[in-house]
Design a protein around this motif. Structure first.
Motif, mmCIF file in Angstrom:
data_model
loop_
_atom_site.group_PDB
_atom_site.id
_atom_site.type_symbol
_atom_site.label_atom_id
_atom_site.label_comp_id
_atom_site.label_asym_id
_atom_site.label_seq_id
_atom_site.Cartn_x
_atom_site.Cartn_y
_atom_site.Cartn_z
ATOM 1 N N ASN A 117 0.834 -1.206 0.000
ATOM 2 C CA ASN A 117 0.000 0.000 0.000
ATOM 3 C C ASN A 117 0.867 1.254 0.000
ATOM 4 O OD1 ASN A 117 -2.535 -1.066 -0.087
ATOM 5 N ND2 ASN A 117 -2.992 -0.796 2.084
ATOM 6 N N LYS B 13 2.114 1.679 -3.388
ATOM 7 C CA LYS B 13 1.023 1.941 -4.331
ATOM 8 C C LYS B 13 0.527 3.394 -4.242
ATOM 9 C CE LYS B 13 -3.053 -0.350 -3.696
ATOM 10 N NZ LYS B 13 -3.961 -1.507 -3.676
ATOM 11 N N TYR B 14 0.418 3.915 -3.020
ATOM 12 C CA TYR B 14 -0.149 5.258 -2.861
ATOM 13 C C TYR B 14 0.906 6.359 -2.763
ATOM 14 C CZ TYR B 14 -4.477 2.698 -2.283
ATOM 15 O OH TYR B 14 -5.545 1.865 -2.504
ATOM 16 N N ASP C 183 5.280 6.357 4.724
ATOM 17 C CA ASP C 183 5.486 6.757 3.322
ATOM 18 C C ASP C 183 5.325 8.269 3.175
ATOM 19 O OD1 ASP C 183 2.717 7.510 2.697
ATOM 20 O OD2 ASP C 183 2.262 5.364 2.871
ATOM 21 N N ILE D 17 -3.636 9.778 5.393
ATOM 22 C CA ILE D 17 -5.032 9.384 5.613
ATOM 23 C C ILE D 17 -5.681 10.488 6.437
ATOM 24 C CG2 ILE D 17 -6.555 7.577 6.564
ATOM 25 C CD1 ILE D 17 -4.631 6.217 4.735
ATOM 26 N N ILE E 43 -10.635 3.054 7.591
ATOM 27 C CA ILE E 43 -9.886 2.398 6.507
ATOM 28 C C ILE E 43 -9.635 0.918 6.792
ATOM 29 C CG2 ILE E 43 -8.723 4.400 5.460
ATOM 30 C CD1 ILE E 43 -6.289 3.563 7.149
ATOM 31 N N VAL F 21 -10.517 5.314 0.718
ATOM 32 C CA VAL F 21 -10.558 6.767 0.949
ATOM 33 C C VAL F 21 -11.013 7.461 -0.328
ATOM 34 C CG1 VAL F 21 -9.187 8.816 1.492
ATOM 35 C CG2 VAL F 21 -8.754 6.667 2.700
ATOM 36 N N SER G 159 -8.503 4.323 -5.821
ATOM 37 C CA SER G 159 -8.136 3.005 -5.306
ATOM 38 C C SER G 159 -8.567 1.908 -6.263
ATOM 39 C CB SER G 159 -8.771 2.755 -3.946
ATOM 40 O OG SER G 159 -8.427 3.774 -3.069
ATOM 41 N N GLY H 276 -7.403 -2.190 -6.093
ATOM 42 C CA GLY H 276 -7.746 -2.744 -4.781
ATOM 43 C C GLY H 276 -9.240 -2.833 -4.525
ATOM 44 N N LEU I 124 -9.887 -4.584 0.747
ATOM 45 C CA LEU I 124 -9.871 -5.672 1.736
ATOM 46 C C LEU I 124 -8.499 -5.823 2.406
ATOM 47 C CD1 LEU I 124 -11.922 -8.413 -0.138
ATOM 48 C CD2 LEU I 124 -12.561 -7.264 1.973
ATOM 49 N N GLY I 125 -7.478 -5.216 1.809
ATOM 50 C CA GLY I 125 -6.101 -5.394 2.291
ATOM 51 C C GLY I 125 -5.919 -5.030 3.757
ATOM 52 N N LEU I 126 -6.408 -3.855 4.139
ATOM 53 C CA LEU I 126 -6.204 -3.422 5.527
ATOM 54 C C LEU I 126 -7.106 -4.172 6.492
ATOM 55 C CD1 LEU I 126 -5.716 0.450 5.201
ATOM 56 C CD2 LEU I 126 -3.994 -1.297 5.645
ATOM 57 N N ALA I 127 -8.299 -4.598 6.010
ATOM 58 C CA ALA I 127 -9.191 -5.404 6.864
ATOM 59 C C ALA I 127 -8.471 -6.708 7.208
ATOM 60 C CB ALA I 127 -10.497 -5.691 6.150
HETATM 61 P P1 ADP Z 1 -7.043 -1.216 -1.352
HETATM 62 O O1 ADP Z 1 -7.025 -2.620 -1.842
HETATM 63 O O2 ADP Z 1 -8.080 -0.345 -1.985
HETATM 64 O O3 ADP Z 1 -5.689 -0.595 -1.326
HETATM 65 P P2 ADP Z 1 -6.866 -1.382 1.547
HETATM 66 O O4 ADP Z 1 -7.785 -2.036 2.517
HETATM 67 O O5 ADP Z 1 -5.472 -1.893 1.471
HETATM 68 O O6 ADP Z 1 -7.576 -1.385 0.148
HETATM 69 O O7 ADP Z 1 -6.816 0.154 1.912
HETATM 70 C C1 ADP Z 1 -8.028 0.863 2.140
HETATM 71 C C2 ADP Z 1 -7.897 2.292 1.659
HETATM 72 O O8 ADP Z 1 -6.999 3.007 2.517
HETATM 73 C C3 ADP Z 1 -7.298 2.414 0.260
HETATM 74 O O9 ADP Z 1 -8.276 2.315 -0.725
HETATM 75 C C4 ADP Z 1 -6.678 3.788 0.311
HETATM 76 O O10 ADP Z 1 -7.653 4.772 0.028
HETATM 77 C C5 ADP Z 1 -6.251 3.945 1.764
HETATM 78 N N1 ADP Z 1 -4.808 3.665 1.994
HETATM 79 C C6 ADP Z 1 -4.268 2.496 2.400
HETATM 80 N N2 ADP Z 1 -2.932 2.596 2.554
HETATM 81 C C7 ADP Z 1 -2.621 3.868 2.237
HETATM 82 C C8 ADP Z 1 -1.387 4.617 2.209
HETATM 83 N N3 ADP Z 1 -0.215 4.069 2.546
HETATM 84 N N4 ADP Z 1 -1.465 5.926 1.839
HETATM 85 C C9 ADP Z 1 -2.648 6.502 1.516
HETATM 86 N N5 ADP Z 1 -3.838 5.857 1.514
HETATM 87 C C10 ADP Z 1 -3.830 4.565 1.875
#
Ligand code: ADP
Length: 259
Positions: free
Chosen positions: A157, A160-161, A185, A190, A198, A205, A210, A215, A218-221
């Protein structure tokens, strides 16, 4: 949904039982609503790629343009959407099957962090992002594959961001009985009001951005579920400058690390 019962004003055991029943059914109702929202969101997420597939295949059939270029273009779109659906199914299965995983392995914090950095290296290199690693030694106990995935999700992540040419910093340090992995990063960060949300399944967000990056939200969940499965936690810290600072807190063993 379970309906509350009337609480008698007798003040005796019957009133206590009725009160306990109401509290329990309130909690059950909350879980039920969460499950319903989860299924609704999952169905919604599946609908988008399926609609793209249906439209593209329908158009292709209607036009009957079977030249290699047009066929290849369709195949590329189909493959992309199928990949997106498969990734979503895998993440959903992982999220719902987590409780069955074992957690008796011992692993070194250094190996864990390095393997996450290695996995994200190709994506980082492609956009000239530097990953800096600075990890203190510690032995962790748990499911090595799941922990690796949790750290990978945070690092991927961050890459990616983040803007091209920026720096992602992964640090690991011991804090009493805890080992903290910090992934920082220089991306957009956020907003404070969303720092809890999130971690909810399917939450993004910036939905369109995203989605473009592939994405499902689901990654952060999954990171949160893995952290809690190991008795730990994950949260976003207020960062001093721009960017995000994710902290993954895991319990650590007391004896010296294996490497
Ligand atoms: P995704 O698969 O969309 O990346 P995640 O569950 O990993 O889903 O993250 C949820 C949301 O949190 C993302 O869609 C993004 O908007 C935000 N996010 C996650 N990590 C970062 C980061 N390092 N910087 C900025 N925004 C982030």
């Amino acid at each position: 949904l379970a309906q509350p019962v009337e609480i008698p004003d007798s003040g005796d055991e019957a009133a206590a039982v009725a009160l306990a029943f109401n509290q329990m059914s309130q909690r059950l109702n909350q879980v039920f609503v969460m499950q319903r929202n989860f299924s609704r969101n999952a169905a919604h997420e599946f609908r988008t790629p399926l609609a793209v597939l249906k439209t593209r295949i329908g158009l292709f059939r209607k036009k009957q343009d079977f030249r290699p270029q047009a066929t290849l273009e369709l195949l590329q779109i189909v493959e992309g959407e199928v990949d997106r659906l498969s990734a979503m199914v895998s993440e959903l299965l992982e999220l719902t099957n987590l409780e069955r995983a074992s957690r008796g392995e011992r692993l070194s914090s250094g190996q864990l962090i390095r393997s996450a950095a290695d996995q994200a290296a190709p994506q980082a290199e492609a956009r000239s992002i530097t990953i800096l690693v600075d990890a203190a030694p510690c032995t962790l106990a748990g499911n090595a594959e799941l922990l690796r995935q949790a750290v990978c999700n945070l690092v991927e992540n961050a890459v990616k961001y983040s803007p091209a040419g920026s720096v992602v910093h992964i640090a690991g340090h011991r804090d009493g009985e805890w080992f903290q992995i910090v992934v920082a990063d220089q991306g957009p960060g956020i907003p404070e009001s969303l720092r809890q949300r999130i971690f909810e399944p399917f939450f993004r967000v910036d939905d369109s951005r995203s989605r473009q990056l592939g994405g499902a939200g689901l990654g952060l969940a999954l990171v949160r579920a893995i952290a809690e499965f190991h008795g730990g936690a994950v949260y976003v810290e207020k960062s001093r400058g721009a960017g995000s600072r994710f902290v993954l807190k895991l319990p650590c063993e007391q004896d010296p690390p294996p490497d």
